[in-house]
Scaffold this active site. Structure first.
Site, short mmCIF file in Angstrom:
data_model
loop_
_atom_site.label_atom_id
_atom_site.label_comp_id
_atom_site.label_asym_id
_atom_site.label_seq_id
_atom_site.Cartn_x
_atom_site.Cartn_y
_atom_site.Cartn_z
N LYS A 1 -53.80 -24.63 74.22
CA LYS A 1 -53.26 -23.78 75.30
C LYS A 1 -51.74 -23.93 75.39
O LYS A 1 -51.01 -22.95 75.47
CB LYS A 1 -53.86 -24.17 76.67
CG LYS A 1 -55.36 -24.12 76.74
CD LYS A 1 -55.87 -24.51 78.11
CE LYS A 1 -55.56 -25.96 78.50
NZ LYS A 1 -56.20 -26.98 77.65
N ARG B 1 -61.64 -36.69 79.92
CA ARG B 1 -61.09 -35.35 80.18
C ARG B 1 -62.04 -34.27 79.68
O ARG B 1 -62.19 -33.23 80.31
CB ARG B 1 -59.72 -35.21 79.51
CG ARG B 1 -58.64 -36.04 80.21
CD ARG B 1 -57.42 -36.24 79.34
NE ARG B 1 -56.81 -35.01 78.91
CZ ARG B 1 -56.02 -34.90 77.85
NH1 ARG B 1 -55.77 -35.96 77.10
NH2 ARG B 1 -55.50 -33.75 77.52
N ARG C 1 -48.95 -39.17 74.38
CA ARG C 1 -49.18 -39.06 75.82
C ARG C 1 -50.15 -40.16 76.27
O ARG C 1 -51.10 -40.47 75.56
CB ARG C 1 -49.82 -37.68 76.12
CG ARG C 1 -48.88 -36.72 76.80
CD ARG C 1 -49.40 -35.32 76.85
NE ARG C 1 -50.64 -35.14 77.60
CZ ARG C 1 -51.18 -33.95 77.87
NH1 ARG C 1 -50.60 -32.85 77.43
NH2 ARG C 1 -52.29 -33.85 78.54
N ARG D 1 -52.12 -36.09 68.57
CA ARG D 1 -50.98 -35.33 69.12
C ARG D 1 -49.80 -36.26 69.38
O ARG D 1 -49.95 -37.38 69.85
CB ARG D 1 -51.40 -34.66 70.43
CG ARG D 1 -50.21 -34.03 71.17
CD ARG D 1 -50.63 -33.08 72.27
NE ARG D 1 -51.47 -33.70 73.27
CZ ARG D 1 -52.02 -33.02 74.27
NH1 ARG D 1 -51.82 -31.71 74.37
NH2 ARG D 1 -52.78 -33.64 75.14
N ARG E 1 -58.46 -24.78 87.31
CA ARG E 1 -59.29 -25.71 86.55
C ARG E 1 -60.58 -26.06 87.26
O ARG E 1 -61.38 -26.83 86.76
CB ARG E 1 -58.51 -26.98 86.38
CG ARG E 1 -58.28 -27.37 84.95
CD ARG E 1 -57.51 -28.62 85.06
NE ARG E 1 -57.39 -29.39 83.89
CZ ARG E 1 -56.37 -29.30 83.07
NH1 ARG E 1 -55.45 -28.40 83.19
NH2 ARG E 1 -56.30 -30.16 82.08
#
Ligand code: AP5
Ligand code: ZN
Length: 209
Positions: free
Chosen positions: A13, A164, A153, A123, A89
């Site tokens: 996204k 998550r 992160r 990532r 969300r």
């Protein structure tokens, strides 16, 4: 243009919202980025939300809705619209803004669950400008855009990612039906290459310029 990007953590996204924002010159609003910026700056909001992000849990709806609605009153959004990345969300968030904010389309970035964990644990993000990379395609050790250091992160550690993904399945996925019933949902295959996903989204959104 007024658009929501929906999809699980790691669907791409953010990657696509940055590109689409440049392509159509529409502000990219990421609630996750707003929260991370406040955590980094140790603001009252940052202190309030840090533990939720650290655990991979959602920030309470009332806090998130207020932040988002206030951001949308700024001049850039009033003039050019918005690409919402990471909001809404929960059904409560979607219902709270239903009728208050207009939407042209909801882009649902669909990626099989088994691809998400490696995308997220691999990532890397630039500490200075926030650009996103993946270890599998990294050219060097620094950000290609600004030369800044690349970091992982905090919520991209495996245990947090699994949490998550669970939160996504339980609380966010029902939004697909919510927006499909309104005739707004457009699903793109997010497992394709980044350029191909971008082209599919551009093809959908060019009708709303
Ligand atoms: P947020 O920052 O929104 O995180 P997220 O939704 O979990 O999404 P991600 O940023 O992890 O994934 P992405 O889909 O943007 O993927 P990306 O493009 O980076 O939220 C973080 C936290 O903030 C939440 O957990 C919550 O606590 C809080 N929060 C935020 N909004 C909230 C809300 N509305 N309510 C309550 N709490 C909220 O791509 C991932 C990786 O894959 C990258 O390495 C990228 O290079 C790679 N990649 C991307 N596309 C492709 C492709 N096509 N092929 C191969 N690799 C690809
Ligand atoms: Zn950078």
């Amino acid at each position: 243009m007024k658009v929501v990007f929906l999809g699980p953590p790691g669907a791409g996204k953010g990657t696509q919202a940055v590109r689409i924002s440049e392509h159509f010159n529409v502000p990219h609003i990421s609630t996750g980025d707003i929260f991370r910026k406040n955590i980094k700056g140790k603001t009252p909001l940052g202190l309030k939300v840090q533990s939720y992000l650290d655990q991979g849990l959602l920030v309470p709806d009332d806090v998130t809705i207020e932040i988002l609605l206030s951001r949308l009153t700024e001049a850039d959004c009033q003039e050019r619209g918005y690409l919402l990345d990471g909001f809404p969300r929960t059904l409560a968030q979607a219902e709270a803004v239903d009728g208050k904010i207009e939407l042209d389309a909801v882009i649902n970035v669909d990626v099989p669950e088994e691809k998400l964990l490696p995308r997220l644990t691999g990532r890397r993000v630039c500490k200075d400008c926030g650009a996103t990379y993946h270890v599998s395609t990294l050219q060097g050790e620094a950000c290609e855009k600004c030369g800044g250091p690349l970091i992982q992160r905090d919520d991209d550690k495996e245990a947090t990612v699994l949490n998550r993904l669970k939160v996504y399945r339980e609380l966010t996925q029902p939004l697909e039906d919510f927006y499909a019933e309104k005739g707004l949902l457009h699903t793109v295959d997010g497992a394709l290459a980044i350029d191909e996903v971008q082209q599919a989204i551009v093809d959908i959104l060019k009708g709303f310029q």
